[in-house]
Design a protein around this motif. Structure first.
Motif, PDB file in Angstrom:
ATOM      1  N   LYS A   7       1.654   7.247   9.102  1.00  0.00           N
ATOM      2  CA  LYS A   7       0.862   7.557  10.288  1.00  0.00           C
ATOM      3  C   LYS A   7      -0.565   7.045  10.117  1.00  0.00           C
ATOM      4  O   LYS A   7      -0.969   6.662   9.023  1.00  0.00           O
ATOM      5  CB  LYS A   7       0.854   9.072  10.532  1.00  0.00           C
ATOM      6  CG  LYS A   7       2.230   9.679  10.759  1.00  0.00           C
ATOM      7  CD  LYS A   7       2.131  11.187  10.924  1.00  0.00           C
ATOM      8  CE  LYS A   7       3.505  11.810  11.139  1.00  0.00           C
ATOM      9  NZ  LYS A   7       3.433  13.284  11.268  1.00  0.00           N
ATOM     10  N   ALA A   8      -1.321   7.049  11.204  1.00  0.00           N
ATOM     11  CA  ALA A   8      -2.708   6.589  11.155  1.00  0.00           C
ATOM     12  C   ALA A   8      -3.485   7.419  10.144  1.00  0.00           C
ATOM     13  O   ALA A   8      -3.482   8.655  10.196  1.00  0.00           O
ATOM     14  CB  ALA A   8      -3.350   6.708  12.534  1.00  0.00           C
ATOM     15  N   GLY A   9      -4.128   6.742   9.183  1.00  0.00           N
ATOM     16  CA  GLY A   9      -4.915   7.427   8.172  1.00  0.00           C
ATOM     17  C   GLY A   9      -4.116   7.990   7.011  1.00  0.00           C
ATOM     18  O   GLY A   9      -4.703   8.433   6.028  1.00  0.00           O
ATOM     19  N   GLU A  10      -2.783   7.978   7.118  1.00  0.00           N
ATOM     20  CA  GLU A  10      -1.950   8.501   6.035  1.00  0.00           C
ATOM     21  C   GLU A  10      -1.835   7.473   4.921  1.00  0.00           C
ATOM     22  O   GLU A  10      -1.806   6.265   5.162  1.00  0.00           O
ATOM     23  CB  GLU A  10      -0.555   8.842   6.570  1.00  0.00           C
ATOM     24  CG  GLU A  10       0.354   9.489   5.537  1.00  0.00           C
ATOM     25  CD  GLU A  10       1.712   9.851   6.114  1.00  0.00           C
ATOM     26  OE1 GLU A  10       2.480  10.562   5.440  1.00  0.00           O
ATOM     27  OE2 GLU A  10       2.005   9.419   7.250  1.00  0.00           O
ATOM     28  N   ILE A  11      -1.775   7.945   3.662  1.00  0.00           N
ATOM     29  CA  ILE A  11      -1.719   7.079   2.497  1.00  0.00           C
ATOM     30  C   ILE A  11      -0.407   7.287   1.751  1.00  0.00           C
ATOM     31  O   ILE A  11       0.010   8.427   1.517  1.00  0.00           O
ATOM     32  CB  ILE A  11      -2.912   7.339   1.558  1.00  0.00           C
ATOM     33  CG1 ILE A  11      -4.221   6.929   2.244  1.00  0.00           C
ATOM     34  CG2 ILE A  11      -2.747   6.585   0.232  1.00  0.00           C
ATOM     35  CD1 ILE A  11      -5.456   7.252   1.440  1.00  0.00           C
TER      36      ILE A  11
END
Length: 306
Positions: A210-214
């Motif tokens: 997801k957006a911003g997930e690492i």
């Protein structure tokens, strides 16, 4: 101008049909009324236009399709950290020329110091690398596969120094191994130490970012028979659209080298105190990956070093 005429002008102003050009020179009050009317009219039009534009921008800014269409950079931000120190590495290296003088020994920290100054070393037998990806789209990025893009593939040339260091093991979030000796290397499940490769990783797994997930991938690339330069390619799906993203080792391709038929020198662990000394090729390879040396698979055929 008579009273009748004045009433007509005032009537025109009140009805919106008036114009300052129809007023007599002395009718200043009527001019002010007309100017105020048009100021109010244009101010209303501008305010309405601003409100409409703001509403449109607000609406589309909340639309992930629009945000992704204007997003800059790749769908995944990727950071590559290749293990190139004695402490973290799980393999061996090739150095041009000879590394040690006759009778010379080096402690582990001395070997690490030598390696830090040598940019000409090449991973031999195994490359381990940590690849960190971070979501850069409003829509979730699904990684549906990973494959190898080979740039060059040749039989390892003889010569140079083979430096071996037995496996230390390393834990990362996701362990994936590639057997570069396979005709078409596929991402395989790797054990905790990245030393044994099993079935196809994406047969039983999926990775969504997801957006911003690492998400961290611990990759292990092994070969005993080829000198290979290659890139990693991520197969991605974003909102139903298929795309690919190529990952390199910084500005260079990944590079892993199998074992040559002969070396100018082989160096391996000499004693329990952490010293390294010159040894023969067979002992060096045995210390690294056993006898015979293979890419260890829990299923399928493995190549053997000659």
């Amino acid at each position: 101008m008579g009273d009748g005429d004045r009433r007509e002008v005032r009537q025109q102003v009140r009805s919106g049909r008036g114009s300052v050009n129809t007023l007599a020179a002395g009718d200043v009050g009527d001019v002010h009324v007309t100017n105020n009317y048009y100021r109010a009219k244009w101010a209303g039009v501008i305010a309405l236009a601003v409100a409409v534009v703001f509403g449109v921008v607000y609406h589309f800014a909340g639309d992930p399709d629009v945000r992704d269409a204007f997003a800059s950079g790749p769908s995944l931000h990727v950071t590559v950290q290749t293990r190139d120190s004695v402490v973290n590495h799980n393999g061996a290296w090739l150095f041009p020329g000879r590394l040690l003088s006759p009778g010379q020994t080096l402690h582990t920290d001395q070997v690490a110091a030598v390696m830090s100054k040598r940019s000409d070393k090449v991973d031999t037998y195994e490359t381990t690398t940590l690849v960190t990806v971070e979501g850069n789209r409003s829509h979730t990025v699904d990684i549906t596969g990973i494959h190898i893009k080979v740039r060059s593939k040749a039989t390892p040339a003889p010569g140079g120094t083979l430096l071996v260091y037995p496996s230390q093991g390393e834990d990362t979030n996701i362990k994936i191994g590639f057997n570069l000796d396979e005709p078409v290397p596929v991402p395989r499940n790797a054990d905790r130490e990245g030393k044994a490769f099993g079935g196809h990783y994406f047969d039983g797994h999926s990775v969504s970012v997801k957006a911003g997930e690492i998400v961290n991938f611990g990759f292990t690339f092994q070969t005993v028979k080829w000198d290979v330069t290659y890139d990693l390619v991520l197969d991605e799906v974003i909102d139903g659209e298929h795309t690919t993203q190529t990952v390199t080792n910084g500005s260079r391709p990944f590079h892993t080298r199998g074992f040559a038929s002969a070396y100018d020198q082989a160096v391996g662990p000499y004693s329990r105190d952490g010293s390294f000394a010159v040894t023969d090729r067979a002992k060096a390879i045995e210390a690294m990956c056993g006898t015979p040396c293979t890419v260890r698979l829990t299923q399928g055929a493995a190549a053997t070093a000659k």
